[in-house]
Write an enzyme that holds these catalytic residues in place. Sequence first.
Site, PDB file in Angstrom:
ATOM      1  N   ASP A   1      23.757 -36.665  35.059  1.00 55.27           N
ATOM      2  CA  ASP A   1      24.767 -37.541  35.005  1.00 55.27           C
ATOM      3  C   ASP A   1      26.058 -37.140  35.658  1.00 55.27           C
ATOM      4  O   ASP A   1      26.731 -36.336  35.317  1.00 55.27           O
ATOM      5  CB  ASP A   1      24.936 -37.678  33.431  1.00 55.27           C
ATOM      6  CG  ASP A   1      26.070 -38.738  32.974  1.00 55.27           C
ATOM      7  OD1 ASP A   1      26.424 -39.130  31.858  1.00 55.27           O
ATOM      8  OD2 ASP A   1      26.602 -39.299  34.194  1.00 55.27           O
TER       9      ASP A   1
ATOM     10  N   ASP B   1      30.431 -41.898  29.239  1.00 56.21           N
ATOM     11  CA  ASP B   1      31.182 -40.686  29.728  1.00 56.21           C
ATOM     12  C   ASP B   1      31.033 -39.660  28.965  1.00 56.21           C
ATOM     13  O   ASP B   1      32.128 -39.029  28.791  1.00 56.21           O
ATOM     14  CB  ASP B   1      32.220 -41.145  30.453  1.00 56.21           C
ATOM     15  CG  ASP B   1      32.066 -41.766  31.821  1.00 56.21           C
ATOM     16  OD1 ASP B   1      31.384 -42.858  31.637  1.00 56.21           O
ATOM     17  OD2 ASP B   1      33.124 -41.767  32.694  1.00 56.21           O
TER      18      ASP B   1
ATOM     19  N   HIS C   1      39.705 -38.621  23.563  1.00 54.90           N
ATOM     20  CA  HIS C   1      39.369 -39.977  23.936  1.00 54.90           C
ATOM     21  C   HIS C   1      38.358 -40.553  22.704  1.00 54.90           C
ATOM     22  O   HIS C   1      37.986 -41.621  22.345  1.00 54.90           O
ATOM     23  CB  HIS C   1      38.218 -39.884  25.116  1.00 54.90           C
ATOM     24  CG  HIS C   1      38.973 -39.707  26.400  1.00 54.90           C
ATOM     25  ND1 HIS C   1      39.989 -40.376  26.854  1.00 54.90           N
ATOM     26  CD2 HIS C   1      38.873 -38.572  27.280  1.00 54.90           C
ATOM     27  CE1 HIS C   1      40.322 -40.074  28.035  1.00 54.90           C
ATOM     28  NE2 HIS C   1      39.855 -38.620  28.151  1.00 54.90           N
TER      29      HIS C   1
ATOM     30  N   ASP D   1      47.424 -34.400  29.894  1.00 59.52           N
ATOM     31  CA  ASP D   1      46.169 -34.642  30.382  1.00 59.52           C
ATOM     32  C   ASP D   1      46.326 -35.942  31.339  1.00 59.52           C
ATOM     33  O   ASP D   1      46.984 -36.779  31.015  1.00 59.52           O
ATOM     34  CB  ASP D   1      45.145 -34.990  29.371  1.00 59.52           C
ATOM     35  CG  ASP D   1      43.467 -34.897  30.034  1.00 59.52           C
ATOM     36  OD1 ASP D   1      43.060 -34.281  29.711  1.00 59.52           O
ATOM     37  OD2 ASP D   1      43.258 -36.016  30.634  1.00 59.52           O
TER      38      ASP D   1
ATOM     39  N   ASP E   1      43.859 -31.315  33.850  1.00 53.41           N
ATOM     40  CA  ASP E   1      43.247 -32.284  35.201  1.00 53.41           C
ATOM     41  C   ASP E   1      44.392 -33.095  35.879  1.00 53.41           C
ATOM     42  O   ASP E   1      44.181 -33.820  36.673  1.00 53.41           O
ATOM     43  CB  ASP E   1      42.172 -33.060  34.703  1.00 53.41           C
ATOM     44  CG  ASP E   1      42.634 -33.860  33.148  1.00 53.41           C
ATOM     45  OD1 ASP E   1      41.617 -34.247  32.553  1.00 53.41           O
ATOM     46  OD2 ASP E   1      43.653 -33.839  32.975  1.00 53.41           O
TER      47      ASP E   1
ATOM     48  N   TYR F   1      39.232 -29.580  35.351  1.00 53.08           N
ATOM     49  CA  TYR F   1      37.853 -29.438  35.833  1.00 53.08           C
ATOM     50  C   TYR F   1      38.090 -28.709  37.068  1.00 53.08           C
ATOM     51  O   TYR F   1      36.998 -28.313  37.826  1.00 53.08           O
ATOM     52  CB  TYR F   1      37.455 -30.808  36.061  1.00 53.08           C
ATOM     53  CG  TYR F   1      37.260 -31.557  34.806  1.00 53.08           C
ATOM     54  CD1 TYR F   1      38.452 -32.500  34.584  1.00 53.08           C
ATOM     55  CD2 TYR F   1      36.515 -31.414  33.640  1.00 53.08           C
ATOM     56  CE1 TYR F   1      38.592 -33.147  33.448  1.00 53.08           C
ATOM     57  CE2 TYR F   1      36.487 -31.792  32.489  1.00 53.08           C
ATOM     58  CZ  TYR F   1      37.636 -32.810  32.388  1.00 53.08           C
ATOM     59  OH  TYR F   1      37.689 -33.202  31.139  1.00 53.08           O
TER      60      TYR F   1
HETATM   61  C1  LIG Z   1      39.246 -34.839  28.132  1.00 56.81           C
HETATM   62  C2  LIG Z   1      39.370 -35.480  29.304  1.00 56.81           C
HETATM   63  O1  LIG Z   1      40.551 -36.421  29.401  1.00 56.81           O
HETATM   64  O2  LIG Z   1      39.630 -34.746  30.530  1.00 56.81           O
HETATM   65  C3  LIG Z   1      38.074 -36.341  29.619  1.00 56.81           C
HETATM   66  C4  LIG Z   1      37.881 -37.072  31.078  1.00 56.81           C
HETATM   67  C5  LIG Z   1      36.914 -38.048  30.983  1.00 56.81           C
HETATM   68  C6  LIG Z   1      36.516 -38.665  32.061  1.00 56.81           C
HETATM   69  C7  LIG Z   1      35.188 -39.553  32.210  1.00 56.81           C
HETATM   70  N1  LIG Z   1      34.970 -40.136  33.421  1.00 56.81           N
HETATM   71  C8  LIG Z   1      34.364 -39.071  34.288  1.00 56.81           C
HETATM   72  C9  LIG Z   1      34.123 -39.810  35.736  1.00 56.81           C
HETATM   73  C10 LIG Z   1      33.587 -38.649  36.807  1.00 56.81           C
HETATM   74  N2  LIG Z   1      34.162 -39.129  37.824  1.00 56.81           N
HETATM   75 ZN   LIG Z   2      41.367 -35.651  31.310  1.00 57.61          ZN
END
Ligand SMILES: CC(O)(O)CCCCCNCCCN
Ligand SMILES: [Zn+2]
Length: 670
Positions: A22, A94, A137, A174, A267, A307
């Site tokens: 995924d 996601d 989230h 974040d 991030d 990340y």
């Molecule tokens: C804790 C958090 O806010 O870092 C989680 C972020 C989820 C991002 C979902 N989309 C990801 C798309 C990949 N390109």
């Molecule tokens: Zn995030």
Amino acid sequence: MAAGTALLYDEEMTKYKLLWVDPACKIEVPERLTVSHEALVRTGLAARCVSIAVREATDEEILLVHSEEYLEAVKKTPYMTLEDLMAFTQQYGDVYFHPNIYHCAKLAVGATLQLVDSVMTGRVRNGIALVRPPGHHSQKSAASGFCIFNNVAIGARYAMQKYGAKRVLIVDWDVHHGQGVQYCFEDDPNVLYFSWHRYEHQNFWPNLRESDYDSVGKEKGAGFNINVPWNKVGMENSDYLAVFFHVLLPVAYEFCPDLVLVSAGFDSAIGDPEGKMCATPDIFAHLTHLLMNLAGGKLCAVLEGGYNLTSLAQSVCQTVQTLLGDPAPLPADLGGPCESVLKSIHCVRSAHKQYWSCLKYTADLPASELSAKSLKVAEQKTGNEPEAQEQRSPEEIVWPEPPKRLCPPVRTAVALPEGVACPDACKRCSSAEAPSSLVLNRIRGDFFKESEDKVTLTALCDLIALLERMAKNEVRNGLALVQDVSMAMVCVMQHAPTSLTNRVLLVCVGDGCVPTRITEDGKTLLVHISSTEAQGQKSKHCVPVCLRKGCSDVAGFMQAVLGLLLPLGYEYNPGLVLLVRMPGSGVCESVWQQLAGLLQGLAQGHTLVLMQENETASAGPTASALLGSPAPMLGLLGNLLSEDLEALETLRNTLQADWKLLQHQKVEEA
Ligand SMILES: CC(O)(O)CCCCCNCCCN
Ligand SMILES: [Zn+2]
């Protein structure tokens, strides 16, 4: 006074991962936790923290935010086959499930609550929980964005229920919008939720209309939800600080929380594939520092995203090092906020001006903003947005290692007249060795044509001795009670080591005249907060701030500090902060301590406080602030005098041509 920094981590939370293909979820890997914790261990920071054990959250605790149906459904996942897990996952966006993720999600919540316990009981002052899965989230009955249970939202409810916390501030740095937190508290005036997030006019995940700046909260909660959208990528340190100075901090101080929870996602740091921002890891040292005098220092940071394993680990270390009280790094070469951020800041301040007195004088949105906005969204429809220019891949982006943050052996040295009490931790600094005759003659030359007042002379030499030790980084900061602050000021400027005084931020609090020769030497930025209109000429380096009710006006004083003094100080980036309390300033003790606390984020903590020798009662509290004790809460700030607010706004607009970090609105082109 609580002390110590809690660290919560358990390797059990690394024991789940994505079991199928995924692309949206592959970045959320167990290594996020291991690299963060290993960095803390390697740098010796973990050993300086108080290790607190994690635990599983109970059903009751999870039900503070989530529905029974949702909890019951998640409870079944440990027993699901791979196919069932994939099918179960399909109903959410996601996010992925794993046989062990329910266990880890309970540990993430439990770690958060253990952190809240240790801070609220005073076992520690502040702390951080390194957890996964993240939380901001997830919603009442839904998993989302790698999140299963909403760690921080449950933490807020728990703090209010178990400890009677009245007002909880959640700062979400974040890079994604924590919609789950917004939904949870949007009608609740006791929880102020602040989030900045990559938005790009609704083009970025989770692509929600309600993530924009005009979602201010609902019903009783109106004004208690603050969204700052980043409509472009590549945001830098100046952009983050501008939002803190012109949106978050003024409102946070007016809100006066008794607990601060940070949805600490990294991030938003450079190199991250999700955020694509350019803010460097050391910025989190400053963001953390700027929040540490709220709520009497009660701050709980809970890991969300992050990340890029390199910038994540560096940012976590920067955050923890500040929580531990180490000096902040110099805020290197800050520019001004970019155009897009100025628009966002202006929109947010405008949307909230009716709820917060500190924002009352925000200029109304230019008509162009509204049309541009609608135009922008219309544009998306036709898809004629500019070609996304070739971006370097996140792996190719490089940035310098954050600078070492050395801790001088002595934190606070004091030069006090005999018999003046101050905390034991202070080091009394008298120039044991006779002051060098050179200095003695120079000082005598300057000040002692006529009388040779031995006591004053010695006091001034003690002061110079203190500064010399500060210059050698043997001492971080200092406090001196002197017979004449004006004379002492001049003496410092003339005799302190040049390494400290090649750029001095001179903050004078209270009425009285500052020797003009100080402001003309070009090595000083003077900010003078008093009750009198500026006599001297205003210039780029001489900034008089007039509070009609004088320095006893807590609300006015704090807004001048947060919205003017701090941006100036960060942009000026001094080698020394000289904080002078003029005789009879009338400044109230806790505001003085807030100021002494906040200013330590500059000059690697090299702050020198000068006060009149009769201010003996203030020596103790001032020394405590210099030793790193959090300043007392100010209580609900009274309303700001409109003429002061207006004068402040005018002053900022005048100065922003020279000081870009003062910019806080897109002033309509003439
Ligand atoms: C804790 C958090 O806010 O870092 C989680 C972020 C989820 C991002 C979902 N989309 C990801 C798309 C990949 N390109
Ligand atoms: Zn995030």
